[in-house]
Design a protein around this motif. Structure first.
Motif, PDB file in Angstrom:
ATOM      1  N   SER A   1       0.847  -1.259  -0.104  1.00 19.76           N
ATOM      2  CA  SER A   1       0.051   0.016   0.028  1.00 19.76           C
ATOM      3  C   SER A   1       0.856   1.161  -0.124  1.00 19.76           C
ATOM      4  O   SER A   1       0.606   2.152  -0.685  1.00 19.76           O
ATOM      5  CB  SER A   1      -1.021  -0.073   1.100  1.00 19.76           C
ATOM      6  OG  SER A   1      -1.820  -0.898   1.213  1.00 19.76           O
TER       7      SER A   1
ATOM      8  N   CYS B   1       2.557   1.790  -3.399  1.00 17.05           N
ATOM      9  CA  CYS B   1       1.412   2.630  -4.200  1.00 17.05           C
ATOM     10  C   CYS B   1       1.555   4.280  -4.222  1.00 17.05           C
ATOM     11  O   CYS B   1       1.478   4.730  -5.084  1.00 17.05           O
ATOM     12  CB  CYS B   1       0.001   2.232  -4.030  1.00 17.05           C
ATOM     13  SG  CYS B   1      -0.095   0.446  -4.598  1.00 17.05           S
TER      14      CYS B   1
ATOM     15  N   PRO C   1       0.299   1.456  -9.306  1.00 22.70           N
ATOM     16  CA  PRO C   1      -0.967   1.525  -8.421  1.00 22.70           C
ATOM     17  C   PRO C   1      -1.959   0.684  -9.331  1.00 22.70           C
ATOM     18  O   PRO C   1      -2.739  -0.031  -8.907  1.00 22.70           O
ATOM     19  CB  PRO C   1      -1.116   3.004  -8.163  1.00 22.70           C
ATOM     20  CG  PRO C   1      -0.199   3.696  -8.387  1.00 22.70           C
ATOM     21  CD  PRO C   1       0.579   2.995  -9.068  1.00 22.70           C
TER      22      PRO C   1
ATOM     23  N   TYR D   1      -3.711  -2.700  -7.910  1.00 23.89           N
ATOM     24  CA  TYR D   1      -5.120  -2.691  -7.975  1.00 23.89           C
ATOM     25  C   TYR D   1      -5.864  -3.822  -8.608  1.00 23.89           C
ATOM     26  O   TYR D   1      -6.758  -4.634  -8.137  1.00 23.89           O
ATOM     27  CB  TYR D   1      -5.925  -1.255  -8.340  1.00 23.89           C
ATOM     28  CG  TYR D   1      -7.094  -1.392  -8.330  1.00 23.89           C
ATOM     29  CD1 TYR D   1      -8.019  -0.978  -6.869  1.00 23.89           C
ATOM     30  CD2 TYR D   1      -8.092  -1.748  -9.427  1.00 23.89           C
ATOM     31  CE1 TYR D   1      -9.135  -0.943  -6.903  1.00 23.89           C
ATOM     32  CE2 TYR D   1      -9.461  -1.545  -9.447  1.00 23.89           C
ATOM     33  CZ  TYR D   1     -10.036  -1.258  -8.126  1.00 23.89           C
ATOM     34  OH  TYR D   1     -11.448  -1.166  -7.853  1.00 23.89           O
TER      35      TYR D   1
ATOM     36  N   SER E   1      -4.172  -7.427  -6.589  1.00 20.85           N
ATOM     37  CA  SER E   1      -4.361  -7.888  -5.480  1.00 20.85           C
ATOM     38  C   SER E   1      -5.536  -8.076  -5.181  1.00 20.85           C
ATOM     39  O   SER E   1      -6.729  -7.711  -5.670  1.00 20.85           O
ATOM     40  CB  SER E   1      -3.986  -6.486  -4.509  1.00 20.85           C
ATOM     41  OG  SER E   1      -4.085  -7.153  -3.260  1.00 20.85           O
TER      42      SER E   1
ATOM     43  N   LYS F   1      -6.235  -2.739  -2.445  1.00 25.49           N
ATOM     44  CA  LYS F   1      -7.087  -2.096  -3.354  1.00 25.49           C
ATOM     45  C   LYS F   1      -7.576  -0.790  -2.892  1.00 25.49           C
ATOM     46  O   LYS F   1      -7.399   0.133  -3.848  1.00 25.49           O
ATOM     47  CB  LYS F   1      -8.271  -2.883  -3.461  1.00 25.49           C
ATOM     48  CG  LYS F   1      -8.030  -4.311  -4.469  1.00 25.49           C
ATOM     49  CD  LYS F   1      -9.442  -4.749  -5.004  1.00 25.49           C
ATOM     50  CE  LYS F   1      -9.162  -6.018  -5.680  1.00 25.49           C
ATOM     51  NZ  LYS F   1      -8.863  -5.401  -7.124  1.00 25.49           N
TER      52      LYS F   1
ATOM     53  N   HIS G   1      -5.980   1.622  -0.879  1.00 26.07           N
ATOM     54  CA  HIS G   1      -4.927   2.430  -1.210  1.00 26.07           C
ATOM     55  C   HIS G   1      -4.359   2.727  -2.590  1.00 26.07           C
ATOM     56  O   HIS G   1      -3.929   3.744  -3.005  1.00 26.07           O
ATOM     57  CB  HIS G   1      -3.666   1.931  -0.361  1.00 26.07           C
ATOM     58  CG  HIS G   1      -4.056   2.287   1.104  1.00 26.07           C
ATOM     59  ND1 HIS G   1      -4.045   3.527   1.946  1.00 26.07           N
ATOM     60  CD2 HIS G   1      -4.176   1.176   2.385  1.00 26.07           C
ATOM     61  CE1 HIS G   1      -4.239   3.166   3.113  1.00 26.07           C
ATOM     62  NE2 HIS G   1      -4.546   2.071   3.370  1.00 26.07           N
ATOM     63  N   ALA G   2      -4.531   1.506  -3.268  1.00 25.77           N
ATOM     64  CA  ALA G   2      -4.158   1.590  -4.755  1.00 25.77           C
ATOM     65  C   ALA G   2      -4.820   2.660  -5.427  1.00 25.77           C
ATOM     66  O   ALA G   2      -4.314   3.399  -6.409  1.00 25.77           O
ATOM     67  CB  ALA G   2      -3.878   0.126  -5.246  1.00 25.77           C
ATOM     68  N   LYS G   3      -6.191   2.465  -5.250  1.00 23.66           N
ATOM     69  CA  LYS G   3      -7.293   3.432  -6.052  1.00 23.66           C
ATOM     70  C   LYS G   3      -6.824   4.676  -5.610  1.00 23.66           C
ATOM     71  O   LYS G   3      -6.953   5.608  -6.442  1.00 23.66           O
ATOM     72  CB  LYS G   3      -8.660   2.825  -5.688  1.00 23.66           C
ATOM     73  CG  LYS G   3      -9.779   3.645  -6.506  1.00 23.66           C
ATOM     74  CD  LYS G   3     -10.888   3.220  -6.193  1.00 23.66           C
ATOM     75  CE  LYS G   3     -11.615   3.169  -4.704  1.00 23.66           C
ATOM     76  NZ  LYS G   3     -12.848   2.823  -4.794  1.00 23.66           N
TER      77      LYS G   3
END
Length: 104
Positions: A8, A11, A23, A27, A30, A36, A38-40
């Motif tokens: 996270s 990212c 990221p 996303y 994972s 997801k 934190h990636a978004k």
């Protein structure tokens, strides 16, 4: 250290080395909901500096086809806005990455 916290944070830190790519891959690859999330957030924040891009293209068209031959003020001012916005997003991503790593 927890793997999902490191992923996270990476990212957010990827704004310095992989931009939008890391990221997006995190996303899509994972299965963990926290990664997801934190990636978004990181992906959306990496896209923020691209918002002024259409305005720069319009400014280039207006400044260079206007026929005045003067200094391209509109293009220059939007370029400065883009640099300031990019710096703010960089600092925000670094802070969020550090927060993700230091939260218990």
């Amino acid at each position: 250290m927890d793997t999902k916290r490191i992923l996270s944070a990476l990212c957010y830190f990827s704004i310095m080395y992989a931009g939008i790519l890391f990221p997006l891959v995190a996303y899509l690859a994972s299965d963990d909901g926290e990664v997801k999330f934190h990636a978004k957030k990181a992906l959306l924040s990496h896209l923020i500096p691209l918002i002024p891009m259409p305005f720069i293209l319009v400014a280039v068209f207006l400044d260079f086809t206007g026929g005045t031959g003067g200094f391209p003020v509109l293009m220059f001012s939007i370029g400065i806005l883009m640099v300031i916005l990019s710096f703010i997003v960089l600092v925000w991503n670094l802070v969020k990455g550090i927060k993700v790593l230091t939260i218990n």
